[in-house]
Structures are given as structure tokens and as C-alpha cells.
Design an enzyme around this catalytic site. Sequence first.
Site, short mmCIF file in Angstrom:
data_model
loop_
_atom_site.label_atom_id
_atom_site.label_comp_id
_atom_site.label_asym_id
_atom_site.label_seq_id
_atom_site.Cartn_x
_atom_site.Cartn_y
_atom_site.Cartn_z
CE1 TYR A 141 36.13 38.71 39.96
CE2 TYR A 141 37.68 39.57 38.71
CZ TYR A 141 37.02 39.64 40.07
OH TYR A 141 37.51 40.40 40.92
CE LYS A 191 28.83 30.46 52.52
NZ LYS A 191 28.95 30.65 53.96
CG ASP A 223 31.73 31.88 56.18
OD1 ASP A 223 32.49 30.78 55.79
OD2 ASP A 223 30.46 31.81 56.58
CG ASP A 247 39.16 40.73 43.68
OD1 ASP A 247 40.17 41.26 43.85
OD2 ASP A 247 38.08 41.38 43.69
CG ASP A 251 42.06 44.13 48.06
OD1 ASP A 251 42.70 43.69 47.37
OD2 ASP A 251 41.31 45.18 48.11
C1 IPM Z 1 43.05 42.61 41.43
C2 IPM Z 1 41.86 43.52 40.74
C3 IPM Z 1 41.16 43.37 39.68
C4 IPM Z 1 40.35 42.24 39.67
C5 IPM Z 1 40.06 44.43 38.99
C6 IPM Z 1 41.03 45.68 38.70
C7 IPM Z 1 39.65 44.00 37.56
O1 IPM Z 1 41.05 44.12 41.96
O2 IPM Z 1 43.77 42.44 40.61
O3 IPM Z 1 42.70 42.42 42.67
O4 IPM Z 1 39.28 42.04 40.40
O5 IPM Z 1 41.06 40.92 39.63
MG MG Z 2 41.48 42.92 43.69
#
Ligand code: IPM
Ligand code: MG
Length: 361
Positions: A141, A191, A223, A247, A251
Amino acid sequence: MELNVLVLPGDGIGAEVTAQAVRVLNRVADKYKHTLNLTEGLLGGVAIHKTGQPLPEETERLALAADATLMGAVGLPEFDNAPPDKRPEKGLLGIRKALGVFANLRPVRAHPSLLDSSPLKNHLVQGTDMIIVRELTGGIYYGTPRGISGDGLETRAVNTMTYTRAEIERVTRMAFHLARGRRRKVTSVDKSNVLENSQLWRKVVVETAVEFPDIELDHILVDNCAMQLILNPRRFDIVLTENMFGDILSDEGAVLAGSIGMLPSASIGGRRASGAWTGLYEPVHGSAPDIAGQNKANPLGAIGSVAAMLEYSFGLKEEAAEVNRAVEAVLESGRVTADLKPTGTPATTSQTGEAVCEAIV
Ligand code: IPM
Ligand code: MG
């Protein structure tokens, strides 16, 4: 106690969910006789509209002056083709870096009353209780060189995944300390079969783990981790990983929790000029422009982030537990938003926030 909190509603549903989170914070402060000093600032797309910058200097100044910052969400489709420095997300990355909050804690729990909200089979999801500890201020990042150059078929894009030993050590220590208050197990995700970056990650994690002989450590490739999260989520207690893997995996973790709207997060480890700690608290979900302004979004991720703030930034464990209990009660009562309630009449964002406040008695 005096609680100096900066609120950055940001974009899309950010404003709606933070309004409910602030409402809960006020309720708790009231009940426990804390003085709450709230300030509000601009971040993300709204900040670009008003100041031309995703992270205005004033916001950075306010964040560095506050004890803790509560953020909603950033991102608006109209900026999809904007240059990297003029994107809302850049504001969020900027404030994480400015505050130095290198450890992002993302708890993933399967609430008993939400088992049916997950598309996964109940017996798989049941009992899930982990914290993803995501390194937040390093890795791909932030690494340089980065950018797009050249043209035609020679156009080239570069990003750099980079970590130093110091960066890996500090987030590893944070993860192991957290494990001590839980089931004493850390799973480090990398990884290392392909990336040098991950080879250093694994080596430093192994070496740092020596300081914590009471904690079990294992390693898993990213993975395979993506698969095990769904196949056997109960095997995870603390999941320690670098920025981008964290990240993505968080999710995925949201599917276990029933809805991404449920997930709170705490970004900690930052210090202010005075030497005092600071933290940034934000739900894991994004700005969801498709439902923004409709009073539909789930505020529980933002409200959970308030609980995390009370615990980590202010050491107010009882208050934090009270908020979490109230959320639990609301989940059981069924006064929840549409993401958690595919049938029947869902509650609105503000009704859910109100329900949480009412459960704090
Ligand atoms: C998160 C989001 C952020 C990230 C974005 C909005 C920059 O996806 O906090 O998970 O990638 O960190
Ligand atoms: Mg995110």
C-alpha cells in the site's frame, strides 16, 4: 474521564453509520459520567469536494490532537478514474500513516443469532471467533517505487511490497500480546513459497515468537488461508498478516459474521507528539454509494468500533462490554437492518442505533 474524539464521517453511508455510532458513544458517556468532547473533520471524497485534498491539513492536525478518531467510510464512484493523489482512499491511507496506527484489529465473530445470515452452513460458521491483525502502515500500500509510466504496449505499472524487520516485529508483538488475552494461538499468513517479502515476514515472526513461549504459533500460506477460513474457521484465534492480505482476508471473514456491516475495526499502535497513544476506529465496510442516504445501512460495524475505541484508546473495558452486550441484545431482538434480515421488515439505520442506545440502561 475526558474523551476527546474526532469524528470523520467520510463518504456514502459513512455519515449515516457514524451518526449512530456517535449516538451510542454519547449514551455511554452519559451513563458512566464521562465528558465527551467531539470534533468533526473532513476526509475522503467530501474533503476533495470542499478543499481539493482527500486529507486536508486541518484534518491531520485535528486527528493528532484527539485521543482517538472515529471514521465512517471513504470512496465515491465519481473518483474512480481520478489520479491516485486525488482519490478518497488516499485520505484514509494518509491518516493511518500520519497517526502511525500500524496494527489493525478486525475481530470476526459468528453471533449465534446471525448464523442464518451467513450463506455458509451453520455447522461450519458456528463458534467462529478470531481477530485478524492486519499490518496497516507498510507493505504494498505504501511501498515505492510505484506508478504508471511509458505508453502503448510498453505502458508499465509498478507497486512495491516492502517490509523492514522493525515493522514486522512490532505488529507481531501486538498480535502475541492479544493472543494472551484469548486462546493463545497465532497463525501467521504469508506467501513465503513465492515472495522474498513473505520469507522475511515468516523469519521475523518466528524469531519474535521466542519472546512468547506460552503462545502457539503456526504458519499458513495466504491461498490456503483463504480456503481454511471457510472450511474450518474455528481453527483460527489470532490471524497475523501483512497489509494487503489482511484487507482481502477480512472481507472474506465478513461472510462468517453474516454481513460485512457487522465488522468493526481498531487501528492502534500510533503515538502522538506528546507520546500518548492514539487510535483510529472504523468499520471494515466501504462507503456503499448504492444505498447511501437511504437509512438502510447497518450501523453495527461502526457501533462495534466505538466499543473498540472505549476499550483500546480509553481502557474503559466495562463501557466497551456494555456496548457489545447491547449490540448482542439488538441482534437477538431482530431490530436489524436488511443485510441481516432478508425476510420481514428490516429496521432502518437510525432505528438500529436507537435500539442499541435503549439496550444501554
Ligand atoms: C479497508 C478498505 C481500505 C483498505 C480502502 C478503502 C483504502 O478496503 O479498510 O479494508 O484497502 O485498507
Ligand atoms: Mg478492505
